[in-house]
Design a protein around this motif. Structure first.
Motif, PDB file in Angstrom:
ATOM      1  N   GLU A 168       0.833  -1.205   0.000  1.00 16.03           N
ATOM      2  CA  GLU A 168       0.000   0.000   0.000  1.00 16.03           C
ATOM      3  C   GLU A 168       0.868   1.256   0.000  1.00 16.03           C
ATOM      4  N   TRP A 169       1.918   1.254   0.823  1.00 13.77           N
ATOM      5  CA  TRP A 169       2.816   2.413   0.881  1.00 13.77           C
ATOM      6  C   TRP A 169       3.590   2.597  -0.419  1.00 13.77           C
ATOM      7  N   ALA A 170       3.880   1.507  -1.111  1.00 14.41           N
ATOM      8  CA  ALA A 170       4.636   1.592  -2.365  1.00 14.41           C
ATOM      9  C   ALA A 170       3.741   1.892  -3.572  1.00 14.41           C
ATOM     10  N   SER A 171       2.440   1.826  -3.378  1.00 13.67           N
ATOM     11  CA  SER A 171       1.504   1.938  -4.503  1.00 13.67           C
ATOM     12  C   SER A 171       1.531   3.262  -5.274  1.00 13.67           C
ATOM     13  N   PRO A 172       1.919   4.402  -4.673  1.00 17.29           N
ATOM     14  CA  PRO A 172       1.971   5.631  -5.481  1.00 17.29           C
ATOM     15  C   PRO A 172       3.032   5.609  -6.576  1.00 17.29           C
ATOM     16  N   PHE A 173       4.006   4.705  -6.464  1.00 14.40           N
ATOM     17  CA  PHE A 173       5.097   4.653  -7.443  1.00 14.40           C
ATOM     18  C   PHE A 173       4.759   3.734  -8.609  1.00 14.40           C
ATOM     19  N   THR A 174       5.239   4.099  -9.805  1.00 11.52           N
ATOM     20  CA  THR A 174       5.268   3.148 -10.905  1.00 11.52           C
ATOM     21  C   THR A 174       6.408   2.170 -10.620  1.00 11.52           C
ATOM     22  N   PRO A 175       6.446   1.010 -11.296  1.00 11.30           N
ATOM     23  CA  PRO A 175       7.567   0.083 -11.065  1.00 11.30           C
ATOM     24  C   PRO A 175       8.936   0.732 -11.275  1.00 11.30           C
ATOM     25  N   ASP A 176       9.058   1.559 -12.309  1.00 11.65           N
ATOM     26  CA  ASP A 176      10.343   2.221 -12.566  1.00 11.65           C
ATOM     27  C   ASP A 176      10.673   3.235 -11.475  1.00 11.65           C
ATOM     28  N   GLU A 177       9.672   3.975 -11.037  1.00  8.89           N
ATOM     29  CA  GLU A 177       9.896   4.950  -9.960  1.00  8.89           C
ATOM     30  C   GLU A 177      10.317   4.251  -8.677  1.00  8.89           C
ATOM     31  N   LEU A 178       9.691   3.112  -8.401  1.00  4.82           N
ATOM     32  CA  LEU A 178      10.028   2.380  -7.183  1.00  4.82           C
ATOM     33  C   LEU A 178      11.475   1.904  -7.222  1.00  4.82           C
ATOM     34  N   GLN A 179      11.917   1.390  -8.363  1.00  2.00           N
ATOM     35  CA  GLN A 179      13.304   0.933  -8.479  1.00  2.00           C
ATOM     36  C   GLN A 179      14.278   2.099  -8.355  1.00  2.00           C
ATOM     37  N   THR A 180      13.917   3.258  -8.907  1.00 10.19           N
ATOM     38  CA  THR A 180      14.772   4.442  -8.769  1.00 10.19           C
ATOM     39  C   THR A 180      14.847   4.885  -7.316  1.00 10.19           C
ATOM     40  N   PHE A 181      13.699   4.872  -6.635  1.00 11.23           N
ATOM     41  CA  PHE A 181      13.661   5.273  -5.230  1.00 11.23           C
ATOM     42  C   PHE A 181      14.502   4.330  -4.374  1.00 11.23           C
ATOM     43  N   ILE A 182      14.391   3.017  -4.635  1.00 10.29           N
ATOM     44  CA  ILE A 182      15.187   2.034  -3.894  1.00 10.29           C
ATOM     45  C   ILE A 182      16.676   2.267  -4.146  1.00 10.29           C
ATOM     46  N   TYR A 183      17.020   2.547  -5.390  1.00  6.14           N
ATOM     47  CA  TYR A 183      18.422   2.811  -5.736  1.00  6.14           C
ATOM     48  C   TYR A 183      18.955   4.014  -4.961  1.00  6.14           C
ATOM     49  N   LEU A 184      18.158   5.069  -4.866  1.00  5.39           N
ATOM     50  CA  LEU A 184      18.590   6.265  -4.138  1.00  5.39           C
ATOM     51  C   LEU A 184      18.689   5.993  -2.637  1.00  5.39           C
ATOM     52  N   LEU A 185      17.754   5.217  -2.094  1.00  9.38           N
ATOM     53  CA  LEU A 185      17.839   4.854  -0.678  1.00  9.38           C
ATOM     54  C   LEU A 185      19.071   3.997  -0.400  1.00  9.38           C
ATOM     55  N   GLU A 186      19.420   3.117  -1.339  1.00 13.04           N
ATOM     56  CA  GLU A 186      20.617   2.293  -1.172  1.00 13.04           C
ATOM     57  C   GLU A 186      21.882   3.160  -1.153  1.00 13.04           C
ATOM     58  N   LYS A 187      21.903   4.213  -1.961  1.00 14.44           N
ATOM     59  CA  LYS A 187      23.035   5.138  -1.929  1.00 14.44           C
ATOM     60  C   LYS A 187      23.139   5.821  -0.573  1.00 14.44           C
ATOM     61  N   LEU A 188      21.994   6.206  -0.024  1.00 16.40           N
ATOM     62  CA  LEU A 188      21.977   6.843   1.296  1.00 16.40           C
ATOM     63  C   LEU A 188      22.380   5.830   2.372  1.00 16.40           C
ATOM     64  N   ASN A 189      21.951   4.594   2.208  1.00 15.24           N
ATOM     65  CA  ASN A 189      22.316   3.531   3.146  1.00 15.24           C
ATOM     66  C   ASN A 189      23.826   3.306   3.137  1.00 15.24           C
ATOM     67  N   THR A 190      24.428   3.355   1.955  1.00 16.52           N
ATOM     68  CA  THR A 190      25.884   3.213   1.840  1.00 16.52           C
ATOM     69  C   THR A 190      26.593   4.386   2.507  1.00 16.52           C
ATOM     70  N   ALA A 191      26.070   5.584   2.295  1.00 18.01           N
ATOM     71  CA  ALA A 191      26.665   6.770   2.927  1.00 18.01           C
ATOM     72  C   ALA A 191      26.600   6.655   4.445  1.00 18.01           C
ATOM     73  N   GLY A 192      25.529   6.039   4.949  1.00 17.73           N
ATOM     74  CA  GLY A 192      25.367   5.899   6.385  1.00 17.73           C
ATOM     75  C   GLY A 192      26.354   4.939   7.033  1.00 17.73           C
ATOM     76  N   GLN A 193      27.102   4.190   6.224  1.00 21.08           N
ATOM     77  CA  GLN A 193      28.085   3.250   6.747  1.00 21.08           C
ATOM     78  C   GLN A 193      29.492   3.843   6.797  1.00 21.08           C
ATOM     79  N   GLN A 194      29.619   5.106   6.410  1.00 14.68           N
ATOM     80  CA  GLN A 194      30.936   5.735   6.393  1.00 14.68           C
ATOM     81  C   GLN A 194      31.385   6.118   7.804  1.00 14.68           C
ATOM     82  N   ALA A 195      32.692   6.371   7.909  1.00 16.39           N
ATOM     83  CA  ALA A 195      33.313   6.590   9.218  1.00 16.39           C
ATOM     84  C   ALA A 195      32.812   7.849   9.915  1.00 16.39           C
ATOM     85  N   TRP A 196      32.388   8.855   9.158  1.00  9.63           N
ATOM     86  CA  TRP A 196      31.984  10.122   9.790  1.00  9.63           C
ATOM     87  C   TRP A 196      30.593  10.035  10.430  1.00  9.63           C
TER      88      TRP A 196
END
Length: 201
Positions: A168-196
């Motif tokens: 239900e929460w993912a329903s506003p996205f098209t499949p392509d938008e959802l994959q783009t959003f996940i990709y951007l969240l993964e980038k933020l997740n990677t940034a969150g693992q840095q030493a700073w």
């Protein structure tokens, strides 16, 4: 030399309207706002009062925080409280369910919780028959956490409901938008693992 007969004390002074009161124009009307829609007015007001603020970074963090809070409240109130546990308990159940069995210190790290919180939740889940403590075969003093058969069954039933709510929460996205959003969240997740970034020990 002719002097003015007007008394300075009685001289008429211009009236100050509400909009001219210092700071009055900066106060927004938030009477029609709710928890989520408050974000846009907060960003605009902050930009006006603190021009050096990075509005893009602020909007990213503010929206992530507020949407996450709303999402967690929705999932907890519609899925997990009716199932008989809290959101914190769900996080621990999910971590142990994925891992099979886990030492409590490692469970705390993977679930993003304190060891004290994990200990307290384990006591509650153990009393409910959902989780068990077993001796660690590699460490005589160690204890492993694992779901009981009843805990596994209850968790998996609830998680299907949880995932339906996720859809239900993912329903506003098209499949392509959802994959783009996940990709951007993964980038933020990677940034969150840095030493700073400050991490829970």
């Amino acid at each position: 030399m002719k002097t003015s007969s007007t008394d300075p004390a009685t001289e008429a002074k211009p009236e100050v309207g509400p909009a001219e009161v210092p700071g009055q124009a900066e106060v927004p009307d938030v009477s029609h706002r709710d928890f989520l829609s408050f974000s846009d007015v907060a960003i605009k007001v902050t930009q006006r009062r603190l021009p050096s603020v990075d509005p893009g970074a602020m909007e990213m963090v503010l929206l992530l925080h507020r949407v996450t809070n709303a999402l967690v409240y929705d999932l907890e109130s519609t899925v997990h409280r009716p199932a008989g546990w809290s959101w914190g308990a769900f996080r621990l159940l999910f971590t142990v369910w994925v891992s099979g069995s886990l030492e409590s210190k490692k469970a705390a790290k993977l679930a993003g919780m304190s060891r004290a919180a994990v200990s307290s939740l384990t006591n509650t889940l153990e009393a409910s028959g959902l989780m068990a403590r077993t001796p660690d075969p590699t460490d005589r003093r160690g204890v492993l956490l694992k779901l009981t058969p009843a805990g596994k069954q209850s968790f998996e039933k609830a998680f299907l409901h949880h995932n339906a709510r996720e859809r239900e929460w993912a329903s506003p996205f098209t499949p392509d938008e959802l994959q783009t959003f996940i990709y951007l969240l993964e980038k933020l997740n990677t940034a969150g693992q840095q030493a700073w970034v400050s991490h829970r020990d």
